[in-house]
Design a protein around this motif. Sequence first.
Motif, PDB file in Angstrom:
ATOM      1  N   LEU A 228       0.828  -1.200   0.000  1.00  0.00           N
ATOM      2  CA  LEU A 228       0.000   0.000   0.000  1.00  0.00           C
ATOM      3  C   LEU A 228       0.870   1.261   0.000  1.00  0.00           C
ATOM      4  O   LEU A 228       0.544   2.239  -0.681  1.00  0.00           O
ATOM      5  CB  LEU A 228      -0.909   0.004   1.229  1.00  0.00           C
ATOM      6  N   TYR A 229       1.953   1.239   0.736  1.00  0.00           N
ATOM      7  CA  TYR A 229       2.882   2.372   0.807  1.00  0.00           C
ATOM      8  C   TYR A 229       4.317   1.836   0.929  1.00  0.00           C
ATOM      9  O   TYR A 229       4.543   0.757   1.495  1.00  0.00           O
ATOM     10  CB  TYR A 229       2.604   3.254   2.033  1.00  0.00           C
ATOM     11  N   ASP A 230       5.238   2.623   0.414  1.00  0.00           N
ATOM     12  CA  ASP A 230       6.667   2.385   0.655  1.00  0.00           C
ATOM     13  C   ASP A 230       7.177   3.473   1.586  1.00  0.00           C
ATOM     14  O   ASP A 230       6.758   4.629   1.489  1.00  0.00           O
ATOM     15  CB  ASP A 230       7.471   2.455  -0.657  1.00  0.00           C
ATOM     16  N   PHE A 231       8.067   3.117   2.477  1.00  0.00           N
ATOM     17  CA  PHE A 231       8.681   4.147   3.324  1.00  0.00           C
ATOM     18  C   PHE A 231      10.153   3.793   3.560  1.00  0.00           C
ATOM     19  O   PHE A 231      10.578   2.637   3.477  1.00  0.00           O
ATOM     20  CB  PHE A 231       7.922   4.317   4.647  1.00  0.00           C
ATOM     21  N   GLU A 232      10.931   4.827   3.844  1.00  0.00           N
ATOM     22  CA  GLU A 232      12.367   4.682   4.065  1.00  0.00           C
ATOM     23  C   GLU A 232      12.808   5.572   5.208  1.00  0.00           C
ATOM     24  O   GLU A 232      12.218   6.634   5.433  1.00  0.00           O
ATOM     25  CB  GLU A 232      13.169   5.062   2.804  1.00  0.00           C
ATOM     26  N   GLY A 233      13.849   5.130   5.878  1.00  0.00           N
ATOM     27  CA  GLY A 233      14.466   5.959   6.914  1.00  0.00           C
ATOM     28  C   GLY A 233      15.963   6.022   6.690  1.00  0.00           C
ATOM     29  O   GLY A 233      16.635   4.993   6.674  1.00  0.00           O
ATOM     30  N   ASP A 234      16.499   7.209   6.488  1.00  0.00           N
ATOM     31  CA  ASP A 234      17.933   7.422   6.283  1.00  0.00           C
ATOM     32  C   ASP A 234      18.540   7.790   7.633  1.00  0.00           C
ATOM     33  O   ASP A 234      18.368   8.908   8.124  1.00  0.00           O
ATOM     34  CB  ASP A 234      18.159   8.544   5.266  1.00  0.00           C
ATOM     35  N   ALA A 235      19.250   6.834   8.237  1.00  0.00           N
ATOM     36  CA  ALA A 235      19.756   7.036   9.596  1.00  0.00           C
ATOM     37  C   ALA A 235      20.794   8.143   9.663  1.00  0.00           C
ATOM     38  O   ALA A 235      20.837   8.913  10.640  1.00  0.00           O
ATOM     39  CB  ALA A 235      20.349   5.726  10.124  1.00  0.00           C
ATOM     40  N   SER A 236      21.665   8.253   8.654  1.00  0.00           N
ATOM     41  CA  SER A 236      22.734   9.249   8.700  1.00  0.00           C
ATOM     42  C   SER A 236      22.186  10.678   8.656  1.00  0.00           C
ATOM     43  O   SER A 236      22.756  11.585   9.256  1.00  0.00           O
ATOM     44  CB  SER A 236      23.717   9.019   7.542  1.00  0.00           C
ATOM     45  N   LYS A 237      21.065  10.860   7.963  1.00  0.00           N
ATOM     46  CA  LYS A 237      20.467  12.190   7.837  1.00  0.00           C
ATOM     47  C   LYS A 237      19.243  12.361   8.729  1.00  0.00           C
ATOM     48  O   LYS A 237      18.681  13.450   8.804  1.00  0.00           O
ATOM     49  CB  LYS A 237      20.071  12.450   6.382  1.00  0.00           C
ATOM     50  N   GLU A 238      18.823  11.266   9.346  1.00  0.00           N
ATOM     51  CA  GLU A 238      17.627  11.266  10.181  1.00  0.00           C
ATOM     52  C   GLU A 238      16.423  11.783   9.406  1.00  0.00           C
ATOM     53  O   GLU A 238      15.633  12.600   9.899  1.00  0.00           O
ATOM     54  CB  GLU A 238      17.857  12.095  11.454  1.00  0.00           C
ATOM     55  N   GLU A 239      16.290  11.309   8.184  1.00  0.00           N
ATOM     56  CA  GLU A 239      15.176  11.698   7.321  1.00  0.00           C
ATOM     57  C   GLU A 239      14.300  10.475   7.050  1.00  0.00           C
ATOM     58  O   GLU A 239      14.807   9.372   6.861  1.00  0.00           O
ATOM     59  CB  GLU A 239      15.696  12.265   5.997  1.00  0.00           C
TER      60      GLU A 239
END
Length: 248
Positions: A228-239
């Motif tokens: 239904l949705y894709d999501f991502e978390g960039d740990a180095s940028k905290e985004e």
Amino acid sequence: MWKKKTTIAALSTLLLAGALPAGTNAAVVTKSVQAFYHDIKIRYNGVVVPTTTEPFIIDGTTYVPLRMVSTLFNKNVGWDGTTYTIDITDIPDSRIAALEAQIANKDSQIKSLEQQLQSARNRISALEDEQDDEDDVEERINDLEDDLNDDYEDYFEDLELAVKLDGDEDEIEAEIRVDLGEYKDEWEALSDSDIEELVEDFVNDIWDEFEDADVDGVIYDTDGRKDLYDFEGDASKEEIFLDGDEIE
């Protein structure tokens, strides 16, 4: 077998007087002795050894050629006429040198094998440590999955969610699962901000345990078997991103 008895003039050392150096300061003593020749043979390991000088007996003592006997035992014989000394020394045995070389080579091979064995042991130890670390990370992920399932099962009122995690300490693959066959109306009642808040809270909860792990996840409909949705978390940028857009 015949026996002969001969009287000979000899030094006390059984050396002929004429063989002594004329310049020596030592007193030269000569005396007559009776030597008995009895066709004496010398046998070495059962084999008769030929000799140009026949052994003889004087006063019950048998005398044999020293040089010939020394050769049998791999010795050198030398005569120092200055000091009247007989020098007996070992003859280097090429077989011993060859064996010593073989032993040195074997020692070198053994040392090399021991080094290879130690290297293998070190590698095994490192692999075991890596496996322990991997097991520890896997256990932490499983524990986090259990905790998130408890926390997010009732995240929305009247809407049950489930969580599935996989990966390692550098990247976590995540699924937030919802059964739209059972909760379609409740899901469709959610706003975009509700979904964004869900994803943001979910990724931050993962970062609480694995702060350096990037998160790659989906919200998955178990009934329709689709994302239904894709999501991502960039740990180095905290985004955090939802369907490619950053959640502000």
